[in-house]
Design an enzyme around this catalytic site. Structure first.
Site, PDB file in Angstrom:
ATOM      1  N   GLU A  80       0.547  -1.095  -0.043  1.00 34.09           N
ATOM      2  CA  GLU A  80       0.002  -0.059   0.039  1.00 34.09           C
ATOM      3  C   GLU A  80       0.886   1.182  -0.052  1.00 34.09           C
ATOM      4  OE1 GLU A  80      -3.269   1.951   2.965  1.00 34.09           O
ATOM      5  OE2 GLU A  80      -3.122  -0.152   3.139  1.00 34.09           O
ATOM      6  N   ASP A  81       2.097   1.296   0.746  1.00 36.38           N
ATOM      7  CA  ASP A  81       2.648   2.584   1.052  1.00 36.38           C
ATOM      8  C   ASP A  81       4.100   2.651   0.411  1.00 36.38           C
ATOM      9  OD1 ASP A  81       0.345   3.390   2.506  1.00 36.38           O
ATOM     10  OD2 ASP A  81       1.134   2.643   4.406  1.00 36.38           O
TER      11      ASP A  81
END
Length: 737
Positions: A80-81
């Protein structure tokens, strides 16, 4: 504690319950995550790796999961990051770990029309992953728990948004999975930000009476301990107080202060076998006087999440009532860890999980087909998070349904064919109406007929479970398409008329494809059919189209103006008239004939941009602005003696303020969770709240007064529409006068 010390503490925790864990792979996952997040910081200013480490610590310490779960917890944010991908994680670690990490990740790369759509898709994705591997949700809950523990570093708006989502989604999922300790902590942390005053009041009062409460619990524990020792029953007994949110909910539901709530205490007796459970129950009822109607046997009838225990409420020797829960060690482990107790994996992650026991996850997904975002989230709350009622078929089989369920819910829980052919119902041998509310222990018999006409549209409003509502929708979708299209078209055209939009604007060949894309239907007939059978609403269809229609209208106006300018013949230059004097607006209000005068908004009707308004010249306080429909500004008031010339024309200027305070009054049927639903409506419409007051009436109604800040009448109308959609809301109005 340094990052290295935190990692060593994690390893020590894992080694204590799973010495055969693959520590080389866990170290590799930690180092990969540390490298991927090396330039990232948390809101607190700490290195980001602190968060994955803390989540892995929760997964190990609170849930005692296997090596794969620890690795996935350490890696849970990399897809996600960071630049990491599913394929890369699968190659370096394993496809299973990559799937776990992907399941925990949000859908961050897609744009959604509304916040509800985004929340729905994230939940749907999580449930799909969860139905394949229950560990996805366990890691996600650990992630949310650590985020809530460190919520003080977020903005107040983010604190409220995340706390509401935690209270509505993650705490009840924890309950459904049987993870009671985590559920309690999530509820308490959410309450701390949703109602800080109420939370602080409870915590401070509990700390003041801590010694008195501890002395009572110690006396009671010794009494139970001594009697069981005399009888030679091997046991462990301990007492605990109800947690703050549990007390808060009881105070709110029963409208009592903390001093008026006496059953603040619960005692647990853990024994070796089921026979001892019932022996201890007899002993407890011998020592203390049982309170009638407060005994529950969850050993004979376990909860759907696997929870088993005997519950009884008794009156203590001090005249203080308290609850006693009696269970075996195995039952206690499931009560504390829930589904996590089933995931005892061997080295290398090989072992047998029990996902089959959680068939309700798949049912949740199936029951939401054809539902839009708000309906999906509402159904999810009802199906997953409501209290249950246990009823019996005539053959003695148990069916668990949401609290408030009716014979319609029971019929569709048996089979869709039973529901579709239902013509009547008997409860405990007596004929009842379709909206009869079922109670624990009822024996329900469904009367069917092949000549039955099928479900009625009214059943959608009577049914409480989304399983029943979904099956009714499917029947109408399949059997009555032409009727659905006609009803849907009628509702859609009525809503267009209400919003002042012409049907020809929708049907125009150059606009229709873009509008259909906005509502995600291939043809207008498909959209009409969905509105007709209840899978979509006319209000949502028009609100999603409105922005596109406004854009097209502005474009047409610009093209028309350009065409007119080209068509005009050239004329000699004429002297330009003098520019009109710019009238300065005060707080967004232009006062006719006056400039730079003091303006204040009347508190009796709290106008906002878009309202029709009128001004009143006060003595010494400038111009007071009222809504035209305010009783204090009625035509009769304007012609009273002494009022001549004091009523003045005012209008909204171009430069209005960012927001204006106004008041709404919500009249509704009183029920549990009402304030949470109202808070969700305020959050979903991005409304800034100044205050909420609520009072209950003797006839089971509630009146909530909302003090909010609003940009304009469009935002106000959207909020009022959203509030009107809440179950039990009868009326939303703006007080005036």
């Amino acid at each position: 504690m340094t990052i290295a010390e935190q990692y060593e503490n994690l390893v020590k925790t894992i080694r204590a319950y799973n010495p055969a864990a693959d520590f080389d792979r866990i170290r590799a996952a930690f180092e990969y995550a540390d490298k991927a997040h090396e330039n990232q910081k948390r809101k607190s200013g700490e290195p980001y790796i602190i968060h994955p480490l803390a989540v892995a610590q929760i997964v190990a310490e609170e849930l005692r999961l296997d090596s794969e779960s620890i690795e996935a917890a350490l890696l849970h944010d990399v897809i996600e990051d960071t630049a990491a991908t599913h394929d890369e994680i699968a190659k370096l670690f394993s496809p299973t770990i990559a799937d776990l990490v992907e399941g925990v990740s949000k859908l961050t790369r897609i744009q959604y029309a509304t916040k509800e759509d985004e929340q729905m898709e994230n939940l749907r994705k999580m449930l799909i992953a969860m139905s394949k591997d229950i560990r996805v949700i366990l890691i996600k809950i650990a992630d949310r728990l650590h985020n809530m523990r460190t919520m003080e570093y977020q903005s107040p708006a983010k604190q409220k948004q995340k706390s509401l989502e935690t209270m509505e989604i993650y705490a009840p999922i924890s309950h459904r999975l049987g993870m009671q300790r985590i559920k309690w902590e999530l509820e308490d942390l959410s309450l701390k930000y949703l109602d800080p005053v109420g939370y602080e009041e409870i915590v401070s009062k509990l700390s003041v009476k801590q010694r008195e409460y501890e002395a009572f619990m110690q006396r009671t524990q010794i009494q139970i301990d001594d009697r069981l020792n005399e009888l030679g029953i091997e046991h462990i007994v301990y007492g605990r107080m109800k947690h703050p949110y549990s007390i808060y909910r009881k105070m709110f539901n029963q409208n009592k202060s903390l001093d008026e709530i006496f059953d603040l205490f619960a005692f647990r007796v853990i024994v070796e076998n089921v026979g001892d459970c019932y022996n201890v129950l007899g002993v407890i009822h011998d020592i203390y006087k049982p309170i009638l109607g407060r005994f529950k046997d969850y050993i004979g009838t376990p909860k759907p999440n696997g929870y088993q225990s005997l519950h009884t409420t008794v009156m203590g020797t001090d005249g203080i009532p308290f609850e006693v829960q009696i269970r075996t060690r195995a039952m206690h482990e499931i009560a504390e860890y829930g589904v996590a107790a089933h995931w005892k994996y061997k080295q290398g992650g090989q072992g047998a999980g029990t996902e089959g026991k959680y068939e309700w996850v798949r049912r949740l997904l199936e029951n939401q087909e054809g539902a839009d975002a708000e309906e999906y989230i509402h159904s999810l709350k009802v199906d997953m998070f409501s209290d249950e009622v246990f009823v019996f078929t005539p053959g003695g089989d148990v069916q668990n349904l949401p609290a408030g369920a009716t014979p319609i819910d029971f019929a569709y829980a048996i089979h869709s064919a039973v529901g579709n052919h239902m013509v009547g119902a008997k409860v405990n041998g007596r004929i009842v109406t379709f909206d009869h509310v079922l109670k624990n222990g009822d024996i329900v018999e469904i009367l069917t007929s092949k000549a039955g006409k099928g479900p009625s549209r009214d059943w959608m409003n009577i049914a409480k479970s989304s399983e029943a509502r979904s099956k009714i929708r499917q029947w109408f979708k399949k059997e009555r398409r032409d009727e659905n299209i006609a009803n849907g078209r009628s509702a859609f055209e009525a809503e267009l008329k209400h919003c002042g939009i012409a049907m020809r604007d929708v049907l125009a060949a150059d606009t229709l494809p873009g509008l259909l894309k906005k509502v995600s239907y291939p043809t207008l007939d498909d959209m009409y059919a969905a509105i007709g059978y209840g899978g979509f609403t006319a209000q949502k269809a028009v609100s999603r189209m409105q922005g596109e229609l406004n854009r097209i209208a502005r474009q047409h106006q610009a093209e028309k103006a350009a065409a007119e300018a080209e068509a005009k013949p050239a004329r000699p230059e004429e002297p330009k008239p003098p520019a009109p004097k710019q009238v300065k607006s005060e707080q967004g209000i232009i006062v006719e004939g006056l400039d730079n005068c003091l303006v204040k908004f009347s508190k009796c009707c709290t106008p906002v941009p878009g309202d029709e308004i009128i001004g009143f010249i006060t003595r010494g306080y400038g111009v007071s602005v009222h809504r035209c429909d305010c009783p204090n500004a009625s035509p009769a008031k304007r012609v009273q003696p002494g009022q001549e010339g004091r009523w003045i024309h005012v209008s909204w200027g171009k430069n209005t303020n960012e927001s204006y305070p106004t008041t709404l009054e919500v009249v509704c049927k009183d029920r549990q969770g009402l304030l949470l639903d109202i808070s969700a409506a305020l959050s979903s419409t991005n409304t800034f709240v100044l205050g909420i007051q609520s009072r209950s009436t003797e006839d089971q109604f509630a009146i909530c007064r909302l003090e909010v800040r609003i940009r304009d009448s469009q935002q106000l109308a959207a909020l009022m529409r959203r509030l009107n959609q809440i179950s039990g809301v009868l009326k939303v109005n703006r007080p005036a006068g």
